[in-house]
Design an enzyme around this catalytic site. Sequence first.
Site, PDB file in Angstrom:
ATOM      1  N   GLU A 135     -15.807 -17.953  18.594  1.00 30.72           N
ATOM      2  CA  GLU A 135     -16.534 -18.808  19.525  1.00 30.72           C
ATOM      3  C   GLU A 135     -16.317 -20.285  19.206  1.00 30.72           C
ATOM      4  O   GLU A 135     -16.083 -21.108  20.096  1.00 30.72           O
ATOM      5  CB  GLU A 135     -18.037 -18.488  19.478  1.00 30.72           C
ATOM      6  CG  GLU A 135     -18.371 -17.065  19.888  1.00 30.72           C
ATOM      7  CD  GLU A 135     -18.449 -16.107  18.710  1.00 30.72           C
ATOM      8  OE1 GLU A 135     -19.292 -15.196  18.745  1.00 30.72           O
ATOM      9  OE2 GLU A 135     -17.650 -16.270  17.742  1.00 30.72           O
ATOM     10  N   CYS A 138     -22.695 -14.108  16.017  1.00 26.45           N
ATOM     11  CA  CYS A 138     -23.476 -13.956  14.785  1.00 26.45           C
ATOM     12  C   CYS A 138     -24.644 -14.935  14.775  1.00 26.45           C
ATOM     13  O   CYS A 138     -24.637 -15.960  15.460  1.00 26.45           O
ATOM     14  CB  CYS A 138     -22.590 -14.159  13.560  1.00 26.45           C
ATOM     15  SG  CYS A 138     -21.984 -15.842  13.349  1.00 26.45           S
ATOM     16  N   ASP A 175      11.193  10.806  -2.171  1.00 29.36           N
ATOM     17  CA  ASP A 175      11.774   9.549  -1.693  1.00 29.36           C
ATOM     18  C   ASP A 175      11.790   8.431  -2.735  1.00 29.36           C
ATOM     19  O   ASP A 175      12.523   7.456  -2.571  1.00 29.36           O
ATOM     20  CB  ASP A 175      11.004   9.045  -0.460  1.00 29.36           C
ATOM     21  CG  ASP A 175      11.090  10.018   0.706  1.00 29.36           C
ATOM     22  OD1 ASP A 175      12.058  10.799   0.746  1.00 29.36           O
ATOM     23  OD2 ASP A 175      10.192   9.993   1.562  1.00 29.36           O
ATOM     24  N   ARG A 203       8.880  -5.983   3.031  1.00 26.43           N
ATOM     25  CA  ARG A 203      10.208  -6.579   2.973  1.00 26.43           C
ATOM     26  C   ARG A 203      10.608  -7.095   4.352  1.00 26.43           C
ATOM     27  O   ARG A 203      10.349  -6.461   5.363  1.00 26.43           O
ATOM     28  CB  ARG A 203      11.238  -5.570   2.464  1.00 26.43           C
ATOM     29  CG  ARG A 203      10.938  -5.049   1.071  1.00 26.43           C
ATOM     30  CD  ARG A 203      12.044  -4.157   0.523  1.00 26.43           C
ATOM     31  NE  ARG A 203      12.185  -2.908   1.229  1.00 26.43           N
ATOM     32  CZ  ARG A 203      11.421  -1.831   1.021  1.00 26.43           C
ATOM     33  NH1 ARG A 203      10.433  -1.872   0.141  1.00 26.43           N
ATOM     34  NH2 ARG A 203      11.628  -0.712   1.699  1.00 26.43           N
ATOM     35  N   GLU A 216       1.359   6.303   4.188  1.00 26.01           N
ATOM     36  CA  GLU A 216       2.775   6.628   4.365  1.00 26.01           C
ATOM     37  C   GLU A 216       3.068   7.789   3.421  1.00 26.01           C
ATOM     38  O   GLU A 216       3.370   7.589   2.249  1.00 26.01           O
ATOM     39  CB  GLU A 216       3.649   5.418   4.046  1.00 26.01           C
ATOM     40  CG  GLU A 216       3.421   4.237   4.990  1.00 26.01           C
ATOM     41  CD  GLU A 216       4.506   3.189   4.876  1.00 26.01           C
ATOM     42  OE1 GLU A 216       5.693   3.565   4.785  1.00 26.01           O
ATOM     43  OE2 GLU A 216       4.169   1.992   4.869  1.00 26.01           O
TER      44      GLU A 216
END
Length: 360
Positions: free
Chosen positions: A47, A70, A193, A200, A294
Amino acid sequence: MERAARMALRGHGQAEPNPMVGCVILDSSGNFVAEGYHHRCGGAHAEVDALRHAGARARNGTAIVTLEPCNHHGRTGPCSQALLNAGVARVAYGCCDPNPKAAGGGDMLRAAGVDAFHLPCAAAERVTAPFLYRVRTGLPWVIAKWAQSADGRIATKPGEPRWISGPESRAMVHRERGRVDAILTGMGTVLTDDPLLTVREARASRTPVRVVWDPRLSIGVDRALVRTARETPTVVACTPEALAARSVHANTLREYGVELRAVDGLRALLASLRTQCATLPAGDRTGASTVLVEAGAGLVRSLHAEGLINDVWVFTAPHTIGDAGPRSMAPMSAAALAGLPCVWHGTRGVDAVEVRRVGG
């Protein structure tokens, strides 16, 4: 209100743990004057940002804001008072503020003669949902991400390139990594993996803590997450029993810079991350607002079974893979995904991307 919701999204990665909030100012004739959003935690609220751009044109106008203004003095003054000082005649807000420390702005404005009212809007509710969820549950907002082939496989066959999605999709994931507080993975992914899980080729608003759910405390010191733990914050979470049984290995991991946490399950892990997790650019230690998962299908399914996933990001490549083993099946079927509300869909390169709301 939808325009204000789009503005609010610009604060993702900087506004948290505060809510993402957007605001649009109309003049007394209902014409667009200005817009703003909450840029960063500790900075001007939406705001105030919009009112700065509007200036005197806000007088007798309307403020449309995604969350109830607020009504407390925190790091900034109350937005309800700023709207009152600007002479705004009407305030429409898309969601009521559940935070007892900040709520009451609507009542304050109405008591002062301003026409303040709740204007429900799905777009405002979607952008505010992570904040509402954190206040209600004390848990971080959890996003599970995976890439899959057209036939629903998330892993390739041995000897084939491991990437399923294209570079544009991977760039989108790296941008999101730089906006979240933690990246959660499981031991299956660590062993298969050996990921770094760092940001990155993207600007990072935050340095996400890398978190491994390793109930048996079996992670080896040869893993990339352990070897780079002094460079990027890394947490390994296990059961209390495993920590006690493998105390020597635990001390070795600590010597590498790994932080160990003993927790009784995934819900307890997320609760602990909400209490303390993220390393912000200023060096402050604070709780996680958003966690990006992930991981393989097993961990994603476990989180989903406990009702701990809020959004899923699914990147679907146009090619097929075929049977690459039982671990290659996507965490959710196409039918299950189709049954979830769609937050956003589009493309990145040749990949189809969809964001689905699971819970919140």
